[in-house]
Write an enzyme that holds these catalytic residues in place. Structure first.
Site, PDB file in Angstrom:
ATOM      1  N   ASP A 144     -19.929 -49.864 -98.505  1.00 27.31           N
ATOM      2  CA  ASP A 144     -20.106 -48.867 -99.554  1.00 27.31           C
ATOM      3  C   ASP A 144     -18.789 -48.637-100.288  1.00 27.31           C
ATOM      4  O   ASP A 144     -18.393 -47.501-100.550  1.00 27.31           O
ATOM      5  CB  ASP A 144     -20.652 -47.569 -98.961  1.00 27.31           C
ATOM      6  CG  ASP A 144     -21.465 -46.770 -99.966  1.00 27.31           C
ATOM      7  OD1 ASP A 144     -21.810 -47.335-101.029  1.00 27.31           O
ATOM      8  OD2 ASP A 144     -21.752 -45.590 -99.704  1.00 27.31           O
ATOM      9  N   LEU A 172     -15.623 -28.359-102.236  1.00 23.82           N
ATOM     10  CA  LEU A 172     -14.859 -29.493-102.768  1.00 23.82           C
ATOM     11  C   LEU A 172     -15.742 -30.472-103.537  1.00 23.82           C
ATOM     12  O   LEU A 172     -15.287 -31.132-104.467  1.00 23.82           O
ATOM     13  CB  LEU A 172     -14.178 -30.258-101.629  1.00 23.82           C
ATOM     14  CG  LEU A 172     -13.033 -29.556-100.899  1.00 23.82           C
ATOM     15  CD1 LEU A 172     -12.586 -30.388 -99.698  1.00 23.82           C
ATOM     16  CD2 LEU A 172     -11.861 -29.331-101.845  1.00 23.82           C
ATOM     17  N   GLY A 214     -24.196 -34.425 -97.980  1.00 23.14           N
ATOM     18  CA  GLY A 214     -24.271 -32.969 -98.076  1.00 23.14           C
ATOM     19  C   GLY A 214     -22.996 -32.422 -98.685  1.00 23.14           C
ATOM     20  O   GLY A 214     -22.139 -33.176 -99.141  1.00 23.14           O
ATOM     21  N   GLY A 267     -22.035 -34.989-101.927  1.00 18.69           N
ATOM     22  CA  GLY A 267     -22.514 -36.367-102.010  1.00 18.69           C
ATOM     23  C   GLY A 267     -23.878 -36.462-101.365  1.00 18.69           C
ATOM     24  O   GLY A 267     -24.530 -35.438-101.124  1.00 18.69           O
ATOM     25  N   GLY A 268     -24.306 -37.689-101.052  1.00 21.69           N
ATOM     26  CA  GLY A 268     -25.618 -37.899-100.465  1.00 21.69           C
ATOM     27  C   GLY A 268     -25.752 -37.280 -99.077  1.00 21.69           C
ATOM     28  O   GLY A 268     -26.861 -36.943 -98.656  1.00 21.69           O
ATOM     29  N   LYS A 273     -17.500 -31.741 -93.863  1.00 24.53           N
ATOM     30  CA  LYS A 273     -18.721 -32.277 -94.490  1.00 24.53           C
ATOM     31  C   LYS A 273     -19.914 -31.834 -93.659  1.00 24.53           C
ATOM     32  O   LYS A 273     -19.959 -32.073 -92.450  1.00 24.53           O
ATOM     33  CB  LYS A 273     -18.614 -33.810 -94.500  1.00 24.53           C
ATOM     34  CG  LYS A 273     -19.308 -34.468 -95.653  1.00 24.53           C
ATOM     35  CD  LYS A 273     -19.241 -35.966 -95.551  1.00 24.53           C
ATOM     36  CE  LYS A 273     -18.331 -36.566 -96.590  1.00 24.53           C
ATOM     37  NZ  LYS A 273     -18.538 -38.018 -96.729  1.00 24.53           N
TER      38      LYS A 273
HETATM   39  N1  LIG Z   1     -11.367 -35.669 -96.936  1.00 19.29           N
HETATM   40  C1  LIG Z   1     -11.579 -35.115 -98.134  1.00 19.29           C
HETATM   41  N2  LIG Z   1     -10.593 -34.420 -98.746  1.00 19.29           N
HETATM   42  C2  LIG Z   1     -10.801 -33.872 -99.966  1.00 19.29           C
HETATM   43  N3  LIG Z   1     -11.945 -33.953-100.653  1.00 19.29           N
HETATM   44  C3  LIG Z   1     -12.960 -34.623-100.097  1.00 19.29           C
HETATM   45  C4  LIG Z   1     -12.830 -35.237 -98.812  1.00 19.29           C
HETATM   46  N4  LIG Z   1     -14.011 -35.842 -98.517  1.00 19.29           N
HETATM   47  C5  LIG Z   1     -14.812 -35.626 -99.568  1.00 19.29           C
HETATM   48  N5  LIG Z   1     -14.204 -34.887-100.523  1.00 19.29           N
HETATM   49  C6  LIG Z   1     -14.753 -34.432-101.811  1.00 19.29           C
HETATM   50  O1  LIG Z   1     -16.132 -34.226-101.678  1.00 19.29           O
HETATM   51  C7  LIG Z   1     -16.858 -34.988-102.633  1.00 19.29           C
HETATM   52  C8  LIG Z   1     -18.141 -35.480-102.000  1.00 19.29           C
HETATM   53  O2  LIG Z   1     -17.832 -36.494-101.068  1.00 19.29           O
HETATM   54  P1  LIG Z   1     -18.918 -37.406-100.390  1.00 19.29           P
HETATM   55  O3  LIG Z   1     -18.201 -38.506 -99.726  1.00 19.29           O
HETATM   56  O4  LIG Z   1     -19.808 -36.547 -99.543  1.00 19.29           O
HETATM   57  O5  LIG Z   1     -19.836 -37.921-101.564  1.00 19.29           O
HETATM   58  P2  LIG Z   1     -19.645 -39.065-102.648  1.00 19.29           P
HETATM   59  O6  LIG Z   1     -18.721 -40.120-102.144  1.00 19.29           O
HETATM   60  O7  LIG Z   1     -19.278 -38.412-103.948  1.00 19.29           O
HETATM   61  O8  LIG Z   1     -21.082 -39.638-102.773  1.00 19.29           O
HETATM   62  P3  LIG Z   1     -21.840 -40.626-101.761  1.00 19.29           P
HETATM   63  O9  LIG Z   1     -22.730 -39.760-100.943  1.00 19.29           O
HETATM   64  O10 LIG Z   1     -22.565 -41.532-102.658  1.00 19.29           O
HETATM   65  O11 LIG Z   1     -20.793 -41.303-100.913  1.00 19.29           O
HETATM   66  C9  LIG Z   1     -15.905 -36.109-103.066  1.00 19.29           C
HETATM   67  O12 LIG Z   1     -16.118 -36.460-104.389  1.00 19.29           O
HETATM   68  C10 LIG Z   1     -14.536 -35.492-102.895  1.00 19.29           C
HETATM   69  O13 LIG Z   1     -14.155 -34.873-104.092  1.00 19.29           O
HETATM   70 MG   LIG Z   2     -18.446 -40.674-100.353  1.00 20.93          MG
END
Ligand SMILES: Nc1ncnc2c1ncn2[C@@H]1O[C@H](COP(=O)(O)OP(=O)(O)OP(=O)(O)O)[C@@H](O)[C@H]1O
Ligand SMILES: [Mg+2]
Length: 337
Positions: free
Chosen positions: A209, A85, A91, A88-89, A114
């Protein structure tokens, strides 16, 4: 509500399997905190070594499921690229599916899993902060944590699946129809409600955040806040702020917090204003691809926001006047940094 001071040792994860049993009847009102006293993160230290005490005992009442790595591998097709999907930071995030074959009583649903990147910048501290906060906070505008996995050095989180991904993807995706004005306002309102719930809780939480990538969207564009790895308990008693190491995301973090390390709920409100500006302008809070003068959204927008005659220039041209002048004016007023 009294804050239960519990020691670090009493909340260290165990890797036991099963659902955390609720202590009492689950509360029906989702806007209230869980059916047990919320405990503070404030005084905890974060040992990196694994201890054996039981996180699930401390989280009794939260209804969190404890999964094994094998189970999460199974439901994500071995974390296959087809289920990927985003990243992010913390993983990579993969889609999976759970039902009552995995655990009796488990609602059949898609989930997002995640996985902590063991080589990455974040670690056990952020994982545990996320588990502890989301186990205790439930609201229609916060993403729901369904469970977690803690096995040897592996740390995973299992959330409800949000079909439209993040606001960042929806707003800034290159080749797609732009989000209509009404949808943007629905997202802003939903995210504001999530933030207000955190700030107005008996024991307030500072999210720290707030940004477009942490606002996830349901199929009908209901906004839900995700990523509580940096969240902090708010000040207690007569204190006006919490002093912390400065963390957050450049372009969204409040300048007074970055300069002093003094964190208040107003730091989140500043970040909310930045996201609102992103929604109004269709520009990223920080965009290195733009000319130097336009890279930082707030710095670019501030002089325009201060001059009523120039306000029209700030709006996302893709909106093509879908808003009334008065609504535009109110939104611009709210986003003033
Ligand atoms: N519950 C979820 N349902 C659907 N997609 C998700 C969900 N959680 C995360 N994602 C997807 O995974 C991606 C990465 O999410 P994540 O929160 O790990 O990183 P981020 O917010 O992009 O960066 P950061 O680490 O700076 O917060 C998101 O951009 C989103 O598209
Ligand atoms: Mg995030």
């Amino acid at each position: 509500m009294t804050v239960m001071k519990i020691t670090w040792r009493s909340i260290i994860p165990s890797c036991s399997k099963g659902v955390v049993k609720p202590e009492g009847k689950p509360k029906k009102d989702v806007s209230k905190q869980g059916s047990f006293t919320r405990f503070a993160m404030l005084d905890f230290s974060y040992p990196s070594s694994m201890l054996s005490e039981d996180l699930s005992t401390s989280l009794a009442g939260s209804n969190l499921y404890v999964f094994t790595l094998g189970e999460l591998r199974l439901i994500t097709n071995s974390f296959s690229s087809a289920n990927f999907l985003g990243q992010g930071g913390f993983g990579p995030v993969h889609k999976g599916f759970i039902d009552d074959k995995l655990r009796p009583g488990l609602k059949a649903q898609s989930v997002a899993v995640k996985l902590l990147d063991l080589e990455g910048l974040q670690g056990h501290r952020e994982w545990l902060t996320e588990v502890i906060f989301l186990a205790q906070l439930r609201h229609p505008h916060l993403v729901k944590l369904i469970g977690y996995c803690c096995e040897e050095e592996h740390r995973l989180l299992v959330y409800e699946y949000m079909p439209r991904g993040s606001l960042e993807n929806q707003l800034f995706r290159r080749y797609s129809v732009s989000l209509p004005w009404a949808t943007r306002m629905k997202i802003a309102l939903g995210a504001a409600k999530g933030l207000a719930y955190l700030h107005e809780a008996e024991k307030p939480v500072i999210y720290r955040d707030f940004k477009a990538s942490n606002i996830l969207l349901d199929s009908d564009y209901t906004a839900k806040l995700s990523d509580f790895g940096l969240a902090k308990d708010g000040p207690e008693g007569d204190d006006t702020h919490v002093s912390t190491r400065v963390m957050g995301t450049e372009g969204y973090a409040a300048p007074e917090y970055v300069m002093t390390g003094h964190l208040t709920v107003m730091s989140d409100v500043y970040s909310f204003g930045v996201v609102l500006l992103e929604l109004l302008t269709g520009r990223r809070s920080l965009d290195k691809k733009r000319s130097p003068r336009e890279q930082n959204l707030v710095e670019w927008a501030r002089p325009i926001l201060n001059d009523a005659r120039k306000l029209g220039r700030i709006m996302d041209p893709r909106l093509e006047g879908q808003y009334s002048e008065s609504t535009k004016g109110s939104c611009i007023g709210l986003s003033m940094p």
